[in-house]
Motif scaffolding. Structure first.
Motif, PDB file in Angstrom:
ATOM      1  N   TYR A 138       0.822  -1.210   0.000  1.00  0.00           N
ATOM      2  CA  TYR A 138       0.000   0.000   0.000  1.00  0.00           C
ATOM      3  C   TYR A 138       0.855   1.258   0.000  1.00  0.00           C
ATOM      4  CZ  TYR A 138      -3.044   3.602   2.075  1.00  0.00           C
ATOM      5  OH  TYR A 138      -3.715   4.771   2.343  1.00  0.00           O
ATOM      6  N   PHE A 139       1.803   1.345   0.928  1.00  0.00           N
ATOM      7  CA  PHE A 139       2.631   2.555   1.000  1.00  0.00           C
ATOM      8  C   PHE A 139       3.590   2.656  -0.181  1.00  0.00           C
ATOM      9  CE2 PHE A 139       1.212   2.710   5.442  1.00  0.00           C
ATOM     10  CZ  PHE A 139       0.907   4.070   5.539  1.00  0.00           C
ATOM     11  N   SER A 140       4.001   1.516  -0.732  1.00  0.00           N
ATOM     12  CA  SER A 140       4.866   1.585  -1.923  1.00  0.00           C
ATOM     13  C   SER A 140       4.115   2.195  -3.106  1.00  0.00           C
ATOM     14  CB  SER A 140       5.387   0.189  -2.277  1.00  0.00           C
ATOM     15  OG  SER A 140       4.355  -0.638  -2.801  1.00  0.00           O
ATOM     16  N   GLN A 141       2.810   1.931  -3.185  1.00  0.00           N
ATOM     17  CA  GLN A 141       1.998   2.524  -4.239  1.00  0.00           C
ATOM     18  C   GLN A 141       1.815   4.020  -4.025  1.00  0.00           C
ATOM     19  OE1 GLN A 141       0.556   0.805  -7.154  1.00  0.00           O
ATOM     20  NE2 GLN A 141       2.339  -0.315  -6.417  1.00  0.00           N
ATOM     21  N   ILE A 142       1.647   4.423  -2.785  1.00  0.00           N
ATOM     22  CA  ILE A 142       1.553   5.852  -2.476  1.00  0.00           C
ATOM     23  C   ILE A 142       2.840   6.567  -2.880  1.00  0.00           C
ATOM     24  CG2 ILE A 142       1.422   7.560  -0.608  1.00  0.00           C
ATOM     25  CD1 ILE A 142      -0.442   5.684   0.881  1.00  0.00           C
ATOM     26  N   GLN A 172      -4.951  17.373   5.010  1.00  0.00           N
ATOM     27  CA  GLN A 172      -4.861  15.938   5.263  1.00  0.00           C
ATOM     28  C   GLN A 172      -5.535  15.189   4.126  1.00  0.00           C
ATOM     29  OE1 GLN A 172      -5.236  14.594   9.321  1.00  0.00           O
ATOM     30  NE2 GLN A 172      -5.476  16.691  10.081  1.00  0.00           N
ATOM     31  N   MET A 173      -4.847  14.162   3.624  1.00  0.00           N
ATOM     32  CA  MET A 173      -5.332  13.353   2.510  1.00  0.00           C
ATOM     33  C   MET A 173      -5.511  11.922   3.015  1.00  0.00           C
ATOM     34  SD  MET A 173      -4.920  15.787   0.145  1.00  0.00           S
ATOM     35  CE  MET A 173      -5.129  14.898  -1.380  1.00  0.00           C
ATOM     36  N   LEU A 174      -6.740  11.431   2.963  1.00  0.00           N
ATOM     37  CA  LEU A 174      -7.037  10.122   3.543  1.00  0.00           C
ATOM     38  C   LEU A 174      -7.773   9.220   2.560  1.00  0.00           C
ATOM     39  CD1 LEU A 174      -8.541  11.341   6.968  1.00  0.00           C
ATOM     40  CD2 LEU A 174      -6.150  10.830   6.477  1.00  0.00           C
ATOM     41  N   ILE A 175      -7.658   7.930   2.790  1.00  0.00           N
ATOM     42  CA  ILE A 175      -8.530   6.951   2.141  1.00  0.00           C
ATOM     43  C   ILE A 175      -9.759   6.796   3.024  1.00  0.00           C
ATOM     44  CG2 ILE A 175      -8.802   4.542   1.454  1.00  0.00           C
ATOM     45  CD1 ILE A 175      -6.908   6.066  -0.366  1.00  0.00           C
ATOM     46  N   ASP A 176     -10.938   6.759   2.434  1.00  0.00           N
ATOM     47  CA  ASP A 176     -12.167   6.598   3.211  1.00  0.00           C
ATOM     48  C   ASP A 176     -12.325   5.115   3.577  1.00  0.00           C
ATOM     49  OD1 ASP A 176     -14.601   6.670   4.430  1.00  0.00           O
ATOM     50  OD2 ASP A 176     -15.616   7.816   2.848  1.00  0.00           O
ATOM     51  N   PHE A 179     -10.335  -2.339  -3.716  1.00  0.00           N
ATOM     52  CA  PHE A 179      -9.301  -1.552  -4.387  1.00  0.00           C
ATOM     53  C   PHE A 179      -9.176  -0.190  -3.719  1.00  0.00           C
ATOM     54  CE2 PHE A 179      -8.252   1.799  -7.445  1.00  0.00           C
ATOM     55  CZ  PHE A 179      -6.970   1.393  -7.786  1.00  0.00           C
ATOM     56  N   VAL A 180      -7.959   0.155  -3.361  1.00  0.00           N
ATOM     57  CA  VAL A 180      -7.664   1.424  -2.691  1.00  0.00           C
ATOM     58  C   VAL A 180      -6.783   2.264  -3.618  1.00  0.00           C
ATOM     59  CG1 VAL A 180      -6.539   2.502  -0.705  1.00  0.00           C
ATOM     60  CG2 VAL A 180      -7.837   0.382  -0.408  1.00  0.00           C
ATOM     61  N   PRO A 181      -7.184   3.495  -3.954  1.00  0.00           N
ATOM     62  CA  PRO A 181      -6.426   4.319  -4.903  1.00  0.00           C
ATOM     63  C   PRO A 181      -5.176   4.937  -4.279  1.00  0.00           C
ATOM     64  CG  PRO A 181      -8.306   5.555  -4.114  1.00  0.00           C
ATOM     65  CD  PRO A 181      -8.428   4.165  -3.514  1.00  0.00           C
ATOM     66  N   ALA A 182      -4.235   4.072  -3.874  1.00  0.00           N
ATOM     67  CA  ALA A 182      -3.031   4.537  -3.183  1.00  0.00           C
ATOM     68  C   ALA A 182      -2.169   5.426  -4.079  1.00  0.00           C
ATOM     69  CB  ALA A 182      -2.223   3.337  -2.690  1.00  0.00           C
ATOM     70  N   TYR A 183      -2.000   5.027  -5.325  1.00  0.00           N
ATOM     71  CA  TYR A 183      -1.192   5.821  -6.267  1.00  0.00           C
ATOM     72  C   TYR A 183      -1.785   7.219  -6.422  1.00  0.00           C
ATOM     73  CZ  TYR A 183       1.150   7.094 -10.669  1.00  0.00           C
ATOM     74  OH  TYR A 183       1.880   7.736 -11.650  1.00  0.00           O
ATOM     75  N   ASP A 184      -3.102   7.292  -6.565  1.00  0.00           N
ATOM     76  CA  ASP A 184      -3.773   8.590  -6.714  1.00  0.00           C
ATOM     77  C   ASP A 184      -3.640   9.422  -5.453  1.00  0.00           C
ATOM     78  OD1 ASP A 184      -4.542   7.881  -9.263  1.00  0.00           O
ATOM     79  OD2 ASP A 184      -6.543   7.220  -8.668  1.00  0.00           O
ATOM     80  N   LEU A 185      -3.666   8.764  -4.303  1.00  0.00           N
ATOM     81  CA  LEU A 185      -3.476   9.490  -3.036  1.00  0.00           C
ATOM     82  C   LEU A 185      -2.102  10.144  -3.013  1.00  0.00           C
ATOM     83  CD1 LEU A 185      -4.424  10.148  -0.109  1.00  0.00           C
ATOM     84  CD2 LEU A 185      -3.320   8.021   0.590  1.00  0.00           C
ATOM     85  N   LEU A 206      -9.478  18.650   4.561  1.00  0.00           N
ATOM     86  CA  LEU A 206      -9.524  17.199   4.665  1.00  0.00           C
ATOM     87  C   LEU A 206     -10.121  16.654   3.379  1.00  0.00           C
ATOM     88  CD1 LEU A 206      -9.182  14.612   6.359  1.00  0.00           C
ATOM     89  CD2 LEU A 206     -11.510  14.957   7.194  1.00  0.00           C
ATOM     90  N   GLN A 207      -9.343  15.834   2.670  1.00  0.00           N
ATOM     91  CA  GLN A 207      -9.811  15.234   1.425  1.00  0.00           C
ATOM     92  C   GLN A 207      -9.747  13.718   1.550  1.00  0.00           C
ATOM     93  OE1 GLN A 207      -7.861  16.607  -2.161  1.00  0.00           O
ATOM     94  NE2 GLN A 207      -8.586  14.864  -3.361  1.00  0.00           N
ATOM     95  N   THR A 208     -10.825  13.048   1.169  1.00  0.00           N
ATOM     96  CA  THR A 208     -10.845  11.583   1.209  1.00  0.00           C
ATOM     97  C   THR A 208     -11.024  11.018  -0.191  1.00  0.00           C
ATOM     98  OG1 THR A 208     -13.246  11.551   1.622  1.00  0.00           O
ATOM     99  CG2 THR A 208     -11.786  11.515   3.544  1.00  0.00           C
ATOM    100  N   LEU A 209     -10.377   9.895  -0.450  1.00  0.00           N
ATOM    101  CA  LEU A 209     -10.492   9.187  -1.717  1.00  0.00           C
ATOM    102  C   LEU A 209     -11.283   7.909  -1.499  1.00  0.00           C
ATOM    103  CD1 LEU A 209      -7.944  11.093  -2.054  1.00  0.00           C
ATOM    104  CD2 LEU A 209      -7.178   9.480  -3.797  1.00  0.00           C
ATOM    105  N   LYS A 210     -12.118   7.570  -2.463  1.00  0.00           N
ATOM    106  CA  LYS A 210     -13.045   6.453  -2.336  1.00  0.00           C
ATOM    107  C   LYS A 210     -12.399   5.127  -2.745  1.00  0.00           C
ATOM    108  CE  LYS A 210     -16.418   9.189  -1.145  1.00  0.00           C
ATOM    109  NZ  LYS A 210     -16.922   9.186   0.242  1.00  0.00           N
ATOM    110  N   VAL A 211     -12.868   4.051  -2.119  1.00  0.00           N
ATOM    111  CA  VAL A 211     -12.424   2.700  -2.458  1.00  0.00           C
ATOM    112  C   VAL A 211     -13.480   2.046  -3.352  1.00  0.00           C
ATOM    113  CG1 VAL A 211     -11.160   2.490  -0.300  1.00  0.00           C
ATOM    114  CG2 VAL A 211     -13.501   1.643  -0.449  1.00  0.00           C
TER     115      VAL A 211
END
Length: 344
Positions: free
Chosen positions: A75-79, A159-163, A294-300, A322-327
Motif C-alpha cells: 500500500y505505502f509503496s503505491q503511495i 490531510q489526505m485520507l482513504i475513506d 481496491f484502494v487508490p493509493a497511487y492517486d493518493l 480534509l480530502q478523502t479518496l473512495k475505495v
C-alpha cells in the motif's frame, strides 16, 4: 472585499495545462517550452498570483520534498510511487524515509529533513504518535506540511485520507448480500479510535443495518503476516461456532486465511467467503480468485504532492483541509456464492 488569490489549479485550468507544468513554468525549469512559460507568467501576473514569500533569496529552495511513511508494504509503496512521479513531473526530488512505526525515529527524521532544508513535508504518522510538537516545528519553520493516510485530529494542515470507513462498510455489506452472516475481521492493530475513517467503524455500521450482533467477539488483532493469519484462522476454524466469512484488513492476511481454509478442507466460497483489502495484483492468481477492496493509493500519493506544491507556491502552510479518496469493490470468486452453487 479582497479577491481570492488564484491557485496553480486555476491557472492550469484556464490554460489547459497540468498543475505540474504550471509549477515548473513558474520556477523557470528549462524543459518548459518558452511559449508555455510566457503564457503562464503572463496569466499569473494578470491574476496577481503570488508565490510563497517564505522562500526568499536568503533561504534558497532545495527542490527537495521529504516524505515519511510508517512502513514499506504494498500500500505505502503505491503511495510513494504516485508521489515520486508527481514530484518529478513538477521538478522536485522526493526523499523517502521509513519511521518503522517508531515515534522517536519519526521525530529524528523530521529534524534531519529540516536540516537539509527540504521545501515541504508529507507525513503518515506512526501508531505511537499522539504528541504533535515535532509537526508544529515544521509549521513554525514556515515549511508546508501535508499529512496523509492517518488522520491527525487538531493539526491545522491539509490531510489526505482513504475513506476506510466506506471501505469497511462496502466490504461487509457485500458479504452480507452474498448470504454470509458470521463475519470475522482479522487485523494487525486496532485502527485509530479518534478517527471516524476506519474499517472497523464501517463494518459496525453495515452489521447494525443488517441487525447482526456480537461483532466485538468476531474481531482478532495481532496478525502481522501470512503465517500469523494462517495460524489464527486455523485456530478460529476449530471453534464450535466458526465464521462463514473472513474480512482481512489487508491482502497478506487474506492469503493466510485462504491457505488455512483450504488446508481445513472447506469450500471457498460455498462454506466460507474471503475478502481482503488493498487489492494487490496477486489476489487474481489464486483459485478461487480472492475478492478485495481496491484502494487508490497511487492517486493518493499524486494528490498529496499536488497539494504540497500548491502550498509551496502560495505559502499556505497552515490551511486545514480534509480530502478523502473512495475505495471500490473488486469482486472475485472467493465471495461469489452464486457461481459456486449453480456452476455459472
Amino acid at each position: 472585499m479582497k479577491a481570492k488569490a488564484p491557485t496553480l489549479k486555476d491557472i492550469a485550468q484556464e490554460l489547459g495545462l497540468s498543475i505540474s507544468t504550471v509549477s515548473r513554468a513558474l520556477r523557470g525549469m528549462p524543459e518548459i517550452n518558452p511559449d508555455t512559460r510566457e503564457a503562464v507568467l503572463a496569466l499569473s501576473k494578470n491574476k496577481a498570483y503570488k508565490q510563497n514569500a517564505n522562500h526568499s533569496s536568503s533561504v534558497p529552495k532545495s527542490n527537495l520534498l521529504g516524505a515519511i511513511i510508517p512502513c514499506n508494504d504494498y500500500y505505502f509503496s503505491q503511495i510513494i510511487e504516485g508521489m515520486d512521479h508527481a514530484a518529478l513531473d513538477s521538478g522536485y526530488t522526493l526523499i523517502v524515509s521509513n519511521s518503522g512505526e517508531s515515534f522517536g525515529r519519526e521525530v529524528s527524521i523530521i529534524q534531519r529533513l529540516l536540516q537539509v532544508n527540504v521545501d515541504g513535508f508529507l507525513i503518515s504518522k506512526t501508531n505511537e504518535t499522539y504528541n504533535y510538537d515535532h509537526f508544529n516545528r515544521i509549521i513554525s519553520a514556515n515549511k508546508p506540511l501535508v499529512m496523509f493516510d492517518r488522520e491527525c485530529k487538531d493539526l491545522e494542515v491539509p490531510q489526505m485520507l482513504i475513506d476506510n470507513y466506506e471501505g469497511g462498510y462496502l466490504a461487509t455489506k457485500h458479504l452480507i448480500e452474498k448470504g454470509y452472516r458470521k463475519i470475522c475481521f482479522l487485523g494487525d492493530k486496532p485502527s485509530d479510535s479518534l478517527s471516524k475513517f476506519t474499517k472497523e467503524n464501517g463494518i459496525f455500521e453495515a452489521l447494525v443495518e443488517a441487525k447482526i450482533e456480537n461483532y466485538e467477539k468476531q474481531k482478532f488483532y495481532g496478525i502481522h503476516n501470512i503465517e500469523k493469519a494462517f495460524e489464527k484462522t486455523t485456530e478460529i476454524l476449530r471453534m464450535n461456532d466458526r465464521p462463514d466469512a473472513f474480512f482481512a484488513a489487508n491482502d497478506q492476511i487474506a492469503i493466510g486465511v485462504y491457505r488455512a481454509i483450504e488446508e481445513a478442507g472447506y469450500n471457498i466460497p460455498k462454506d466460507i467467503g474471503i475478502i481482503g483489502y488493498y487489492d494487490e495484483p496477486v489476489m487474481n492468481s489464486f483459485s478461487p480468485s480472492l475478492s478485495s477492496m481496491f484502494v487508490p493509493a497511487y492517486d493518493l500519493g499524486k494528490a498529496a504532492i499536488n497539494c504540497l506544491i500548491s502550498q509551496i507556491h502560495l505559502g499556505q502552510t497552515t490551511k486545514a483541509t480534509l480530502q478523502t479518496l473512495k475505495v471500490q469493490l473488486s469482486q472475485r470468486e472467493s465471495t461469489n456464492q452464486t457461481k459456486r452453487f449453480f456452476g455459472i
